[in-house]
Write a protein that holds these residues in place. Structure first.
Motif, PDB file in Angstrom:
ATOM      1  N   ASN A   1       0.793  -1.224   0.000  1.00 36.09           N
ATOM      2  CA  ASN A   1       0.000   0.000   0.000  1.00 36.09           C
ATOM      3  C   ASN A   1       0.830   1.281   0.000  1.00 36.09           C
ATOM      4  O   ASN A   1       0.264   2.377  -0.110  1.00 36.09           O
ATOM      5  CB  ASN A   1      -0.943   0.008   1.211  1.00 36.09           C
TER       6      ASN A   1
ATOM      7  N   VAL B   1      -4.271  -0.288  -4.020  1.00 33.07           N
ATOM      8  CA  VAL B   1      -4.502  -1.725  -3.957  1.00 33.07           C
ATOM      9  C   VAL B   1      -5.993  -1.963  -3.793  1.00 33.07           C
ATOM     10  O   VAL B   1      -6.642  -1.339  -2.947  1.00 33.07           O
ATOM     11  CB  VAL B   1      -3.727  -2.362  -2.782  1.00 33.07           C
ATOM     12  N   GLU B   2      -6.547  -2.847  -4.602  1.00 31.54           N
ATOM     13  CA  GLU B   2      -7.972  -3.166  -4.546  1.00 31.54           C
ATOM     14  C   GLU B   2      -8.175  -4.360  -3.622  1.00 31.54           C
ATOM     15  O   GLU B   2      -7.851  -5.494  -3.966  1.00 31.54           O
ATOM     16  CB  GLU B   2      -8.487  -3.482  -5.947  1.00 31.54           C
ATOM     17  N   GLY B   3      -8.666  -4.105  -2.408  1.00 34.06           N
ATOM     18  CA  GLY B   3      -8.903  -5.179  -1.461  1.00 34.06           C
ATOM     19  C   GLY B   3      -7.803  -5.270  -0.419  1.00 34.06           C
ATOM     20  O   GLY B   3      -6.849  -4.473  -0.401  1.00 34.06           O
ATOM     21  N   THR B   4      -7.906  -6.268   0.449  1.00 27.51           N
ATOM     22  CA  THR B   4      -6.956  -6.423   1.549  1.00 27.51           C
ATOM     23  C   THR B   4      -6.163  -7.720   1.482  1.00 27.51           C
ATOM     24  O   THR B   4      -5.307  -7.961   2.332  1.00 27.51           O
ATOM     25  CB  THR B   4      -7.714  -6.378   2.896  1.00 27.51           C
ATOM     26  N   ALA B   5      -6.419  -8.551   0.504  1.00 27.26           N
ATOM     27  CA  ALA B   5      -5.699  -9.823   0.386  1.00 27.26           C
ATOM     28  C   ALA B   5      -4.232  -9.585   0.047  1.00 27.26           C
ATOM     29  O   ALA B   5      -3.863  -8.551  -0.524  1.00 27.26           O
ATOM     30  CB  ALA B   5      -6.350 -10.689  -0.696  1.00 27.26           C
TER      31      ALA B   5
ATOM     32  N   ASN C   1      -2.398 -10.856  -2.190  1.00 25.15           N
ATOM     33  CA  ASN C   1      -2.171 -10.742  -3.633  1.00 25.15           C
ATOM     34  C   ASN C   1      -3.240  -9.901  -4.322  1.00 25.15           C
ATOM     35  O   ASN C   1      -3.546 -10.111  -5.502  1.00 25.15           O
ATOM     36  CB  ASN C   1      -2.102 -12.125  -4.263  1.00 25.15           C
ATOM     37  N   ALA C   2      -3.825  -8.943  -3.578  1.00 24.20           N
ATOM     38  CA  ALA C   2      -4.801  -8.044  -4.189  1.00 24.20           C
ATOM     39  C   ALA C   2      -4.131  -7.252  -5.308  1.00 24.20           C
ATOM     40  O   ALA C   2      -2.953  -6.889  -5.206  1.00 24.20           O
ATOM     41  CB  ALA C   2      -5.361  -7.095  -3.127  1.00 24.20           C
TER      42      ALA C   2
ATOM     43  N   TYR D   1      -3.132  -4.209  -8.060  1.00 21.75           N
ATOM     44  CA  TYR D   1      -2.969  -2.757  -8.112  1.00 21.75           C
ATOM     45  C   TYR D   1      -3.847  -2.201  -9.231  1.00 21.75           C
ATOM     46  O   TYR D   1      -3.966  -2.803 -10.306  1.00 21.75           O
ATOM     47  CB  TYR D   1      -1.531  -2.368  -8.437  1.00 21.75           C
ATOM     48  N   TYR D   2      -4.418  -1.025  -8.984  1.00 20.12           N
ATOM     49  CA  TYR D   2      -5.053  -0.245 -10.038  1.00 20.12           C
ATOM     50  C   TYR D   2      -4.276   1.055 -10.167  1.00 20.12           C
ATOM     51  O   TYR D   2      -4.061   1.761  -9.171  1.00 20.12           O
ATOM     52  CB  TYR D   2      -6.517   0.050  -9.709  1.00 20.12           C
TER      53      TYR D   2
END
Length: 327
Positions: free
Chosen positions: A159, A191-195, A197-198, A200-201
């Motif tokens: 992040n 980062v999209e989400g919290t996983a 391996n989420a 990147y946008y």
């Protein structure tokens, strides 16, 4: 007479030794490529990694998927040519660099500009080049492009990553400058989400080189290091790089050269003392790569010297594999 013969023999042996050393030096200089030949092998490496796509401007937003699984979207309605809206077919070029080997052969290192103007190492979440042309004319874009980057390609989501713009300086180095705050809120990376391996946008609205990056963080005292290439090799026809062990998506470069001392330098004093790393010499020979890789633990004021006897001649693929196999 025996003494004279012995002396004559010693003189002859010394002369042969001097001639042999001179020939070795000349051989090194003669085998050294021109700056153009070294530039050409780097360009060939970049060409080999360039992916080509086509869009039709009237189709609006078009999404492509790269060889490594990166998705990028360009809105044809936002393309302009000499200030005018574009219609018809558009050629798109795309380059993605995630590993140090590919960064080395293309000379696209991860060196970012610090607030004081010095250059420091960046940890990369991917280097990207996007360009659009029509009839050989480069186009502009008036709205953001979008990249969806699988973080599995970068060792997991981070992040703290931000977007950086790449420019080629007068010495041919690719320098990275962090993008400033976007007052409209259209550009940036998240980062999209919290996983772990989420994905990147990333959103940005200019063609050229863009990087998802953060500065390398190391609390240890820093130093400057020097390196010497074999005789006949200089900044124009060779390069010396620094691979930080444990950082697969980074590559530093000794980006200045002193003609008086024949030494390459990381002159900003940003190398951590005690760093375990590999120092890499690279050049061109007869259309192939000649290179040497030294393991090192950085001490203050280190000087590393390369000789031709330490080098290996290999293909682009062999050099990339050798760099990517480093710890």
């Amino acid at each position: 007479m025996k003494t004279n013969l012995k002396n004559i023999g010693l003189v002859l042996l010394a002369s042969i030794a001097l001639v042999s050393c001179s020939n070795d030096d000349n051989d090194n200089q003669n085998s050294a490529p021109s700056a153009a030949e070294f530039a050409n092998i780097r360009q060939t490496a970049l060409d080999n990694l360039t992916q080509e796509f086509t869009l039709v401007a009237e189709d609006g937003a078009t999404t492509f998927t790269s060889e490594k699984g990166v998705q990028f979207t360009i809105d044809g309605a936002c393309l302009t040519k000499n200030g005018n809206p574009v219609t018809g077919s558009v050629a798109v070029e795309f380059v993605e660099l995630f590993d140090a080997g590919s960064m080395l052969v293309t000379d696209k290192t991860t060196m970012g500009r610090l607030p004081n103007g010095d250059m420091g190492l960046l940890v990369s979440g991917g280097e990207f080049y996007i360009n659009a042309t029509q009839g050989g004319v480069e186009l502009d874009i008036t709205c953001p492009m979008q990249l969806l980057i699988p973080s599995t390609l970068t060792g997991g989501a981070d992040n703290t990553m931000t977007l950086w713009d790449g420019t080629i300086d007068e010495n041919g180095n690719l320098d990275w400058d962090e993008q400033g705050a976007d007052p409209v809120g259209q550009n940036g990376v998240f980062v999209e989400g919290t996983a772990l391996n989420a994905p990147y946008y990333a959103f940005f609205n200019s063609f050229g080189w863009t990087n998802v990056d953060r500065f390398y963080d190391d609390p240890r005292p820093r130093t400057t290091i020097l390196a010497e290439a074999p005789n006949g090799y200089n900044f124009g026809n060779s390069a010396i790089y620094l691979h930080y062990d444990g950082e697969a998506s980074t590559l530093a470069k000794l980006d200045t050269y002193n003609d008086a001392t024949n030494q390459f330098s990381e002159h900003y004093g940003q190398i951590p003392i005690g760093l375990e790393c590999h120092v890499i010499f690279a050049t061109e020979e007869a259309g192939q790569w000649r290179y040497a890789i030294k393991s090192a633990t950085i001490a203050a004021g280190d000087v590393y010297t390369f000789t031709m006897g330490e080098t290996t001649l290999g293909t682009e693929a062999q050099l990339v594999a050798a760099i990517n196999a480093l710890p």
